[in-house]
Enzyme design. Structure first.
Site, PDB file in Angstrom:
ATOM      1  N   ARG A  18       3.235  -0.310  -9.384  1.00  0.00           N
ATOM      2  CA  ARG A  18       3.175   0.732 -10.089  1.00  0.00           C
ATOM      3  C   ARG A  18       3.365   2.116  -9.162  1.00  0.00           C
ATOM      4  O   ARG A  18       4.114   3.148  -9.430  1.00  0.00           O
ATOM      5  CB  ARG A  18       1.950   0.903 -10.607  1.00  0.00           C
ATOM      6  CG  ARG A  18       1.695   0.438 -12.322  1.00  0.00           C
ATOM      7  CD  ARG A  18       0.431   0.031 -12.358  1.00  0.00           C
ATOM      8  NE  ARG A  18       0.012  -1.186 -11.580  1.00  0.00           N
ATOM      9  CZ  ARG A  18       0.434  -2.191 -11.709  1.00  0.00           C
ATOM     10  NH1 ARG A  18       0.651  -2.716 -12.671  1.00  0.00           N
ATOM     11  NH2 ARG A  18       0.363  -3.346 -10.830  1.00  0.00           N
ATOM     12  N   ARG A  74       2.130   4.282   1.912  1.00  0.00           N
ATOM     13  CA  ARG A  74       0.670   3.355   1.526  1.00  0.00           C
ATOM     14  C   ARG A  74       0.534   2.593   2.742  1.00  0.00           C
ATOM     15  O   ARG A  74       1.590   2.106   3.372  1.00  0.00           O
ATOM     16  CB  ARG A  74       1.076   2.514   0.229  1.00  0.00           C
ATOM     17  CG  ARG A  74       0.004   1.671   0.252  1.00  0.00           C
ATOM     18  CD  ARG A  74       0.145   0.766  -0.913  1.00  0.00           C
ATOM     19  NE  ARG A  74      -0.346   1.643  -2.151  1.00  0.00           N
ATOM     20  CZ  ARG A  74      -0.550   1.188  -3.358  1.00  0.00           C
ATOM     21  NH1 ARG A  74      -0.314  -0.062  -3.550  1.00  0.00           N
ATOM     22  NH2 ARG A  74      -1.147   1.871  -4.185  1.00  0.00           N
ATOM     23  N   HIS A 123      -6.971   7.291  -2.805  1.00  0.00           N
ATOM     24  CA  HIS A 123      -5.594   7.058  -3.587  1.00  0.00           C
ATOM     25  C   HIS A 123      -5.380   8.507  -4.680  1.00  0.00           C
ATOM     26  O   HIS A 123      -5.388   7.993  -5.720  1.00  0.00           O
ATOM     27  CB  HIS A 123      -5.614   5.747  -4.431  1.00  0.00           C
ATOM     28  CG  HIS A 123      -4.444   5.279  -4.887  1.00  0.00           C
ATOM     29  ND1 HIS A 123      -3.326   6.085  -5.252  1.00  0.00           N
ATOM     30  CD2 HIS A 123      -3.904   4.084  -5.488  1.00  0.00           C
ATOM     31  CE1 HIS A 123      -2.099   5.223  -5.580  1.00  0.00           C
ATOM     32  NE2 HIS A 123      -2.520   4.143  -5.786  1.00  0.00           N
TER      33      HIS A 123
HETATM   34  C1  NCD Z   1      -4.627   0.529  -7.146  1.00  0.00           C
HETATM   35  C2  NCD Z   1      -4.526   0.535  -5.660  1.00  0.00           C
HETATM   36  O1  NCD Z   1      -3.403   0.128  -4.885  1.00  0.00           O
HETATM   37  O2  NCD Z   1      -5.526   0.906  -5.220  1.00  0.00           O
HETATM   38  N1  NCD Z   1      -3.204   0.082  -7.717  1.00  0.00           N
HETATM   39  C3  NCD Z   1      -2.462   1.230  -8.139  1.00  0.00           C
HETATM   40  O3  NCD Z   1      -2.146   1.799  -7.262  1.00  0.00           O
HETATM   41  N2  NCD Z   1      -2.554   1.533  -9.389  1.00  0.00           N
HETATM   42  C4  NCD Z   1      -5.968  -0.280  -7.646  1.00  0.00           C
HETATM   43  C5  NCD Z   1      -5.781  -1.925  -7.117  1.00  0.00           C
HETATM   44  O4  NCD Z   1      -4.993  -2.400  -6.166  1.00  0.00           O
HETATM   45  O5  NCD Z   1      -6.816  -2.360  -7.451  1.00  0.00           O
END
Ligand code: NCD
Length: 297
Positions: free
Chosen positions: A44, A94, A122
């Protein structure tokens, strides 16, 4: 943390305007480039950033795993960022190490967006969550929000509770197994200085009737040192239609996704399930963020 509450509210307004008038934004980032540097898996976050930039008329470059970048040869984050800054106008990154985006922005000539750093924060998921809450509830003040699952390693929880603590009379209920409780530093840094009311419990069903928002999370397998601990804790909470009978009619159920099994798919048809709506909102708020950071009018 680097945004004022007014700036957050403005971005939410911009995202709502984009949703209402998408054509007006179609050329805003013409000839601009976004780099997505993902040293950790994502569906996502990376794709919504890319879709956001395309919808603004811009272009995208980047990598989706550390193994396909020079990190695999031993290059430092700082050097990768300085290099990519020569090609792109803005970077979303990331990284599995907490603080990596902070290190990166010290050496960067272009804006850096933290798209998730280890078990820390995040922030763009939080903007997504805030847009969803605003669209569902119309306001933030006075809401009772239950965070359920892995509150220790769940970075989306850390960022969202910090953001929600800016608003008046928000109540927090932290629902987790003892081993996965919210880290102490967050209580000391965020909640205690503002005397914010919160409850910690292991019992989801007990908390359910009070909640305006239920924020479910996955147990973060990749952050455990010991697989046995993960196996023991992974099924601590499984939301089923049964457990929702005690919930408010007006409850909104959020989840940053990916889901493993903490929400039964039978819940998806409940009108209170908003997690796929939340996914859609992610693209629009990231468009608003890119516009802001590139200072596009
Ligand atoms: C989250 C993350 O990467 O921290 N996912 C996301 O970006 N929507 C949640 C997760 O990985 O559980």
């Amino acid at each position: 943390m680097q945004l004022t509450t007014e700036e957050i509210d403005e971005m939410i307004d911009t995202a709502n305007d984009i949703i209402a008038n998408p054509d007006q934004y179609a050329e805003k980032c013409k000839r601009k480039k976004l780099a997505t540097l993902f040293f950790e898996p994502s569906t996502r976050t990376r794709l919504s950033f890319e879709a956001a930039m395309y919808e603004l008329g811009g272009n995208v470059l980047g990598f989706s795993e550390a193994q396909s970048s020079s990190a695999a040869k031993g290059e430092s984050v700082s050097d990768t960022i300085r290099t990519v800054g020569a090609y792109a106008d803005i970077i979303a990154m990331r990284h599995p190490k907490e603080g990596a985006p902070m290190v990166a922005c010290r050496r960067s000539t272009v804006p850096i967006i933290n798209a998730g750093d280890g078990g820390h924060n995040h922030p763009t998921q939080t903007l997504t969550d805030l847009l969803t809450i605003k669209r569902e509830k119309g306001h933030f003040d006075g809401l009772t929000i239950g965070f359920c699952g892995d509150l220790k390693f769940g970075r989306t929880v850390h960022s969202l509770m910090a953001a929600m603590s800016r608003y008046d009379n928000v109540k927090f209920i932290f629902i987790s197994p003892d081993e996965l409780r919210l880290p102490e530093y967050l209580k000391e840094d965020i909640l205690d200085p503002k005397n914010i009311e919160y409850v910690e419990t292991t019992d989801l069903e007990d908390a359910m009737p009070q909640l305006d928002i239920l924020y479910m999370t996955r147990v973060q397998r990749e952050r455990f040192f010991n697989e046995q601990d993960y196996i023991r804790l992974k099924d601590s909470y499984i939301l089923t239609p049964d457990k929702l009978t005690a919930a408010k009619e007006s409850l909104s159920i959020l989840h940053p996704l990916p889901r493993v099994n903490e929400i039964s798919t039978a819940v998806d048809d409940d009108p209170r399930a908003k997690y796929f709506e939340q996914v859609r909102n992610g693209k629009f708020i990231r468009m608003a963020l890119i516009l802001k950071l590139l200072e596009v009018k």
